[in-house]
Design an enzyme around this catalytic site. Structure first.
Site, PDB file in Angstrom:
ATOM      1  CD  GLU A  51      -2.996  -1.162   2.156  1.00  0.00           C
ATOM      2  OE1 GLU A  51      -3.098  -0.163   3.065  1.00  0.00           O
ATOM      3  OE2 GLU A  51      -3.401  -2.322   2.714  1.00  0.00           O
ATOM      4  CG  HIS A  52       2.316   2.790   2.381  1.00  0.00           C
ATOM      5  ND1 HIS A  52       1.898   3.740   2.542  1.00  0.00           N
ATOM      6  CD2 HIS A  52       2.108   1.996   3.352  1.00  0.00           C
ATOM      7  CE1 HIS A  52       0.887   3.633   3.547  1.00  0.00           C
ATOM      8  NE2 HIS A  52       1.082   2.397   4.129  1.00  0.00           N
TER       9      HIS A  52
END
Length: 290
Positions: free
Chosen positions: A142-143
């Site tokens: 997610e990053h």
């Protein structure tokens, strides 16, 4: 955006009996054996998370060398072997990435190069998969400190290599539409969607919504990930967003099932569900086999 693919014929389909559950990310006391398992569903535990950071007291990026970062000390090779021996319908996957924090910083996808990251990831994950007797992997980064094309090539090569070697039998992705996250997963889907079996779309990553809003969002993502098997989802966290059972989640699932669009259900997460005796898990599995 509608993306089309030449996909392999899957043993799963819309309106399947597939139930998936993330476990291990938030509690050190959760056991696989505590979660109710209906023998008539296809049940996937997804262990959260493994990340390519060192496992020292001060974790640092390792360029594809994955280590276990799940919180539960009870999710062990012995526990996995026991649950699979007891339930022939259970398979186990490992989720990569997640919203994991190390040293008060988010764990980023940050390969030094595509070739080196893929080589390291194949080696480290093959070792982990064999140690824990795993069946698949789930991609939940997610990053990012990479562009979408680099992410697509790294993850796509990893999945196809692990499948080709017979190390895993299925792979899934866990996107949500916030711009950066979705752009990375769409790049992966556009090039390697044929190798991805399930889309664990994070419908709980949104503000609370109504049944019509949920169905509309589901239809949108089913078009975005054209040809993919999309699962409906809810979070059992106290402050979970999206649509939860008490507000009409299963009503929405009934509508999707009636349209032959429901690719299964997954829940985030067993760790949170333990406090209410896994009521959502029981209801979801009962719904799938009805």
């Amino acid at each position: 955006m509608i993306l089309l693919h030449s996909r392999n014929v899957s043993e799963y389909s819309a309106n399947s009996k597939l139930f998936r559950e993330y476990i291990g990310a938030e509690s050190d006391s959760i056991n696989l054996s505590e979660v109710p398992i209906n023998p008539d569903v296809e049940f996937h535990f997804i262990i959260a998370f493994a990340i390519d950071y060192s496992s020292s007291k001060n974790p640092s990026p390792t360029n594809g060398k994955f280590n276990a970062f799940w919180a539960s000390s009870h999710v062990t090779p012995e526990e996995i072997s026991s649950i699979k021996d007891k339930y022939s319908n259970v398979k186990i996957a490992i989720s990569l990435g997640g919203d994991t924090t190390t040293r008060n910083e988010k764990a980023f996808f940050a390969p030094k190069s595509i070739d080196s990251w893929v080589q390291n990831a194949i080696s480290s994950l093959t070792t982990m998969i064999k140690l824990y007797s795993l069946d698949g992997i789930d991609i939940d980064y997610e990053h990012f400190k990479s562009d979408p094309d680099t992410f697509a090539e790294c993850i796509g090569r990893l999945i196809t290599s692990l499948k080709k070697s017979g190390t895993i039998s299925f792979a899934s992705i866990a996107p949500y539409d916030d711009g950066e996250v979705q752009s990375h997963y769409l790049a992966l889907w556009e090039k390697y969607g044929h190798a991805i079996d399930f889309v664990n779309f994070q419908f709980y990553a949104y503000d609370k919504m109504s049944v019509p809003e949920f169905v509309k969002l589901f239809d949108k993502q089913a078009s975005t990930y054209g040809g993919g098997q999309i699962l409906a989802s809810f979070s059992s966290e106290v402050r979970g967003g999206g649509l939860v059972p008490q507000d009409g989640f299963f009503e929405a699932c009934k509508e999707l099932k009636g349209k032959e669009k429901l690719g299964g259900i997954f829940i985030w997460s067993a760790d949170d569900s333990k406090r209410n005796e896994f009521k959502g898990e029981v209801e979801a599995q009962k719904f799938l086999v009805a």
